[in-house]
Design a protein around this motif. Structure first.
Motif, PDB file in Angstrom:
ATOM      1  N   LEU A 208     -10.613   0.936   7.241  1.00 11.15           N
ATOM      2  CA  LEU A 208     -10.446   1.212   5.818  1.00 11.15           C
ATOM      3  C   LEU A 208      -9.271   0.462   5.205  1.00 11.15           C
ATOM      4  O   LEU A 208      -9.186   0.326   3.985  1.00 11.15           O
ATOM      5  CB  LEU A 208     -10.250   2.720   5.600  1.00 11.15           C
ATOM      6  N   GLY A 209      -8.329   0.013   6.015  1.00 12.90           N
ATOM      7  CA  GLY A 209      -7.117  -0.600   5.487  1.00 12.90           C
ATOM      8  C   GLY A 209      -7.245  -2.100   5.327  1.00 12.90           C
ATOM      9  O   GLY A 209      -8.201  -2.731   5.785  1.00 12.90           O
ATOM     10  N   ASN A 210      -6.247  -2.681   4.642  1.00 13.07           N
ATOM     11  CA  ASN A 210      -6.152  -4.130   4.536  1.00 13.07           C
ATOM     12  C   ASN A 210      -4.791  -4.565   5.057  1.00 13.07           C
ATOM     13  O   ASN A 210      -4.035  -3.767   5.624  1.00 13.07           O
ATOM     14  CB  ASN A 210      -6.393  -4.606   3.098  1.00 13.07           C
ATOM     15  N   SER A 211      -4.443  -5.830   4.890  1.00  7.89           N
ATOM     16  CA  SER A 211      -3.203  -6.337   5.475  1.00  7.89           C
ATOM     17  C   SER A 211      -1.970  -5.661   4.877  1.00  7.89           C
ATOM     18  O   SER A 211      -0.982  -5.427   5.578  1.00  7.89           O
ATOM     19  CB  SER A 211      -3.121  -7.857   5.290  1.00  7.89           C
ATOM     20  N   VAL A 212      -1.999  -5.345   3.591  1.00 10.50           N
ATOM     21  CA  VAL A 212      -0.853  -4.691   2.956  1.00 10.50           C
ATOM     22  C   VAL A 212      -0.704  -3.267   3.485  1.00 10.50           C
ATOM     23  O   VAL A 212       0.402  -2.802   3.781  1.00 10.50           O
ATOM     24  CB  VAL A 212      -0.999  -4.706   1.425  1.00 10.50           C
ATOM     25  N   ASP A 213      -1.824  -2.570   3.614  1.00 12.68           N
ATOM     26  CA  ASP A 213      -1.789  -1.220   4.182  1.00 12.68           C
ATOM     27  C   ASP A 213      -1.242  -1.249   5.605  1.00 12.68           C
ATOM     28  O   ASP A 213      -0.413  -0.417   5.982  1.00 12.68           O
ATOM     29  CB  ASP A 213      -3.202  -0.629   4.176  1.00 12.68           C
ATOM     30  N   HIS A 214      -1.676  -2.202   6.411  1.00 13.69           N
ATOM     31  CA  HIS A 214      -1.196  -2.309   7.790  1.00 13.69           C
ATOM     32  C   HIS A 214       0.304  -2.613   7.823  1.00 13.69           C
ATOM     33  O   HIS A 214       1.032  -2.109   8.693  1.00 13.69           O
ATOM     34  CB  HIS A 214      -1.970  -3.393   8.549  1.00 13.69           C
ATOM     35  N   ARG A 215       0.761  -3.414   6.868  1.00 17.65           N
ATOM     36  CA  ARG A 215       2.190  -3.729   6.796  1.00 17.65           C
ATOM     37  C   ARG A 215       3.009  -2.485   6.495  1.00 17.65           C
ATOM     38  O   ARG A 215       4.007  -2.213   7.169  1.00 17.65           O
ATOM     39  CB  ARG A 215       2.404  -4.787   5.711  1.00 17.65           C
ATOM     40  N   VAL A 216       2.586  -1.699   5.514  1.00 13.42           N
ATOM     41  CA  VAL A 216       3.296  -0.463   5.184  1.00 13.42           C
ATOM     42  C   VAL A 216       3.214   0.527   6.338  1.00 13.42           C
ATOM     43  O   VAL A 216       4.192   1.214   6.657  1.00 13.42           O
ATOM     44  CB  VAL A 216       2.739   0.145   3.884  1.00 13.42           C
ATOM     45  N   PHE A 217       2.073   0.593   6.988  1.00 11.32           N
ATOM     46  CA  PHE A 217       1.888   1.465   8.151  1.00 11.32           C
ATOM     47  C   PHE A 217       2.968   1.185   9.201  1.00 11.32           C
ATOM     48  O   PHE A 217       3.605   2.103   9.724  1.00 11.32           O
ATOM     49  CB  PHE A 217       0.490   1.217   8.729  1.00 11.32           C
ATOM     50  N   ASN A 218       3.195  -0.083   9.493  1.00 13.76           N
ATOM     51  CA  ASN A 218       4.202  -0.454  10.492  1.00 13.76           C
ATOM     52  C   ASN A 218       5.623  -0.194  10.001  1.00 13.76           C
ATOM     53  O   ASN A 218       6.493   0.209  10.791  1.00 13.76           O
ATOM     54  CB  ASN A 218       4.033  -1.925  10.880  1.00 13.76           C
TER      55      ASN A 218
END
Length: 253
Positions: free
Chosen positions: A58-68
């Motif tokens: 469901l996520g994109n690269s920006v979501d993955h960045r914030v996740f980390n």
């Protein structure tokens, strides 16, 4: 406490430090050092918390960045055993850059990991434990099978946080007793539901994914009785393409 200031902008235009400031743990809280419980979830436009059983789609690269980045600033990552099995939590959960960032600020290089499991249905020989950079915590109930407790005590610190079921308040207290005041919970929906029912959700960081999937995918909460509507204040809105990154705070937290 004054009303929160909401902000909107493009997450892609912000540096890592800007994003960390936008999600700063010390930006609120009435008592310094008081534990704060932050949940981080992603959902589709029609409310699905997973695609094909996993949230990653469901996520994109920006979501993955914030996740980390949210992991980078947390004291402990709290996660349910079902999510561990579905998503895979083996090995290092934080990249080298994140570990260096923490070490430079006097923090342990890797956040602790706490897994909630009432049944302790986990493999003590599995990669979750054999590849763990720090010894995991297992939050369970006093009624968990004794043989499972014994086997898993070889590879993790097994902690009773309830008589028959894991009680959120006791789980938070056990984490606080170990010096963990910034608690980041990454799921799953059942764990979120129990914390919500206990009134122990201080923040929700919700990524709204621009897609719909229908089917029988779960919501971000499940398995808990319906509670009176709980109102949260919007702290900020960040945009990553067609994806929205929303931060909500429980008033008084």
């Amino acid at each position: 406490m004054s009303a929160p200031v909401t902000a909107a902008g493009s997450a892609a235009e912000l540096s890592d430090e800007d994003l960390l400031a936008a999600y700063a743990w010390d930006s609120h809280g009435e008592a310094p050092g008081q534990p704060l419980v932050r949940f981080n979830f992603v959902a589709s436009l029609d409310g699905a918390a997973a695609v094909a059983g996993r949230s990653g789609g469901l996520g994109n690269s920006v979501d993955h960045r914030v996740f980390n980045l949210l992991r980078r600033s947390a004291d402990v990552i709290l996660v349910g055993a079902g999510t561990v099995r579905a998503e895979g939590y083996a090995g290092e959960l934080l990249d080298r850059q994140g570990q260096a960032w923490r070490a430079a600020r006097g923090m342990a290089p890797h956040p602790a990991t706490a897994i909630v499991s009432g049944s302790l249905d986990l493999d003590p020989d599995g990669p979750l434990f054999s590849q763990a950079p720090v010894r995991p915590l297992l939050l369970t109930s006093a009624g968990a099978p004794a043989d499972r407790r014994t086997a898993l005590a070889e590879v993790a610190d097994v902690i009773a946080a309830g008589a028959r079921d894991v009680q959120p308040a006791l789980a938070v207290r056990e984490l606080e007793n170990r010096g963990f005041s910034r608690i980041l919970c990454e799921g799953g929906p059942r764990l979120f539901g129990t914390f919500q029912a206990a009134g122990l959700v201080d923040e929700l960081c919700l990524t709204l994914s621009p897609g719909m999937t229908a089917g029988s995918a779960p919501r971000i909460t499940s398995g808990a009785p319906e509670t009176p509507l709980q109102h949260f204040a919007l702290v900020h809105v960040l945009q990553g393409g067609d994806t929205l990154l929303l931060r909500y705070r429980r008033p008084g937290s």
